[in-house]
Design an enzyme around this catalytic site. Structure first.
Site, PDB file in Angstrom:
ATOM      1  N   ASP A  93       0.841  -1.209   0.000  1.00 17.04           N
ATOM      2  CA  ASP A  93       0.000   0.000   0.000  1.00 17.04           C
ATOM      3  C   ASP A  93       0.879   1.264   0.000  1.00 17.04           C
ATOM      4  OD1 ASP A  93      -3.165   0.450   0.425  1.00 17.04           O
ATOM      5  OD2 ASP A  93      -2.093   2.014   1.529  1.00 17.04           O
TER       6      ASP A  93
ATOM      7  N   TYR B  10      -3.725  10.947   0.487  1.00 15.97           N
ATOM      8  CA  TYR B  10      -4.198  10.781  -0.893  1.00 15.97           C
ATOM      9  C   TYR B  10      -4.212  12.118  -1.611  1.00 15.97           C
ATOM     10  CZ  TYR B  10      -5.500   6.034   0.301  1.00 15.97           C
ATOM     11  OH  TYR B  10      -5.453   4.721   0.687  1.00 15.97           O
TER      12      TYR B  10
ATOM     13  N   HIS C  63      -4.516  -7.952   0.243  1.00 17.39           N
ATOM     14  CA  HIS C  63      -3.832  -6.662   0.355  1.00 17.39           C
ATOM     15  C   HIS C  63      -3.084  -6.474   1.673  1.00 17.39           C
ATOM     16  CE1 HIS C  63      -3.189  -2.506  -0.780  1.00 17.39           C
ATOM     17  NE2 HIS C  63      -3.673  -2.102   0.370  1.00 17.39           N
TER      18      HIS C  63
END
Ligand SMILES: *[C@@H]1O[C@H](CO)[C@@H](O)[C@H](O)[C@H]1NC(C)=O
Length: 477
Positions: free
Chosen positions: A246, A396, A453
């Site tokens: 990630d 982000y 993930h």
């Protein structure tokens, strides 16, 4: 004009060199050029840069307190009481019949989770688990940076531990590594290769958990990479290994590009590649019918096709959160920072779908198939008690404000030895042949038998084994 110069040069060259020497000379030159191309790829790096993220103006007198301070997580009674009051007041709604996890976290199942959190989950007990490893804070670029630092309890005489920086992502935390830490620091007692022992440093990304949130705009993955590099230097490590998935993958990759001379190896369980343009498109189209022509394996084919369904639509369906967080993180952040039920739904929905896409078809999101509620809620608590969800989401925005295909790191590759663990339920699959276009020195690439993930959290044994395998290859080279 160039042609003229060349022609002049050639005739001068021919005049001075007998022809019998020309052929071997040319072959020699060609060989040298080939060697240079194959082995001598010049190692490029990107700027380390500089930053300061503390509150207000940076005064000239102000210097970071460079001490490394022991840190203990505390379970405050006031926090627990406040949490319980809020959980008691949760307003649930009625989910659509049969909606499972397709509309987001199922509200019926949320009731079960919240009831467990309110009545059975024991924060005191979990804090004891969190504190079983030593925690520290130190100030870097104006921010108090938190990390866990675990040294191997036993080393054979003459044996050295490999320093390893492990970086989490969103919506995870340093806690994702708690199950893998013992495997890496005491491999012998867990059935792993006793000769490769790690010393682990797991920091919290600034703005996540117990690392202070940046007070200034612009804190991107490069800034996190630089801060972690400074952390490693401060701890006395000149050379070390990196591991990440990630955001951790992005951050550790950037660090490898900034300071390749310090990074002995980079191990990733999530690989982000630039879109690849026309070449990628060609590879995709040809790969559908003749994968061997473009270097795709059987496993790659299984992961990639049907491409629209498995990659494009799936990404569209699953990336709404990203758009919100890359544009207006603080708006949703206000709600999530105020409501523990909302926060748990928002975070745990990702632990469901990103672990296995098909868990959306289950009433309880398959959460407890792979994790315990205690572990899942501990991760949620790390966001809750620190009030860090909004600042975590901002990462982000700070990264996607630029064109992802044109950040400085995309122009140069990654030159450090790289290991890739490709888990089958990962959000995007990066075939080795594509990854090679960015990572020039892939020394191991493994199709993992299962897992998604949150690899370290879900499959610590598989990840630990792959890391050891990678390091054994690097150390031999
Ligand atoms: C992060 O921000 C700095 C400063 O604006 C910039 O130089 C750098 O390229 C950015 N990094 C990425 C990966 O976008």
């Amino acid at each position: 004009m160039w042609k003229q110069l060349l022609d002049n040069g050639r005739s001068a060259f021919n005049d001075h060199w007998p022809h019998s020497l020309l052929v071997p000379a040319a072959v020699g030159l060609g060989g040298a050029l080939l060697c240079w191309k194959l082995h001598g790829r010049k190692i490029k790096s990107i700027e380390l840069g500089e930053g300061w993220w503390g509150p207000g103006e940076k005064s000239h007198l102000h210097n970071d307190d460079t001490r490394v301070r022991p840190f203990v997580i505390e379970a405050a009674e006031a926090d627990i009481k406040d949490l319980h009051d809020r959980l008691d007041n949760t307003r649930f709604f009625i989910p659509l019949e049969d909606s499972k996890f397709h509309y987001g976290f199922n509200s019926n199942h949320l009731k079960t989770v919240i009831s467990y959190w309110r009545n059975q989950f024991d924060w005191h007990k979990q804090v004891k688990i969190l504190n079983k490893y030593p925690h520290y804070q130190t100030t870097i670029e104006g921010l108090d940076v938190h990390f866990v630092h675990v040294k191997p309890p036993h080393l054979a005489p003459g044996q050295k531990a490999c320093p390893l920086l492990m970086v989490h992502g969103w919506p995870g935390s340093f806690f994702e590594f708690y199950n893998i830490i013992p495997l890496l620091t005491e491999p012998g007692t867990h059935g792993l290769n006793p000769n490769i022992v790690f010393e682990i440093i797991c920091p919290s990304i600034p703005g996540y958990g117990f690392s202070e949130a940046p007070h200034k705009k612009g804190f991107n993955a490069s800034a996190a990479a630089r801060i972690f590099y400074k952390l490693m230097l401060r701890l006395g490590f000149k050379e070390f290994y990196l591991q990440g998935g990630d955001w951790g993958s992005r951050i550790t990759t950037l660090l490898s590009q900034m300071k390749p001379e310090s990074v002995k190896g980079l191990h990733l369980n999530f690989v982000m590649l630039p879109t690849g343009g026309l070449g990628r498109l060609k590879s995709l189209i040809i790969g559908r019918f003749a994968p061997w022509l473009v270097g795709l394996t059987k496993e790659d084919v299984k992961q990639l096709y049907p491409y629209m369904e498995k990659n494009v639509y799936r990404l569209l369906l699953e990336s709404g959160y990203m758009h919100i967080q890359a544009t207006k993180p603080d708006t949703v952040g206000s709600a999530l920072n105020d409501s523990p039920a909302g926060l748990a739904a928002y975070i745990l929905e990702k632990f469901s779908t990103w672990t296995d896409n098909s868990f959306r078809d289950l009433e309880e999101g398959g959460l407890e198939r792979k994790f315990s509620l205690d572990d899942l809620l501990t991760n949620v608590m790390i966001y809750w008690v620190t009030g860090s969800i909004a600042s975590s989401m901002r990462l982000y925005k700070e990264n996607f404000s630029r064109d992802f295909n044109r950040t400085p790191d995309t122009k140069i590759g990654v030159y450090v030895p790289t290991g890739i663990a490709a888990f089958p339920c990962e959000l995007v699959h990066a075939p080795r042949v594509w990854a090679k276009q960015k990572f020039y020195k892939i020394v191991s690439y493994t199709y993992m038998p299962r897992g998604g993930h949150f690899a370290a959290f879900e499959e610590p044994g598989l990840l630990a084994r792959d890391l050891q395998n990678f390091v054994s290859k690097v150390e031999k080279v």
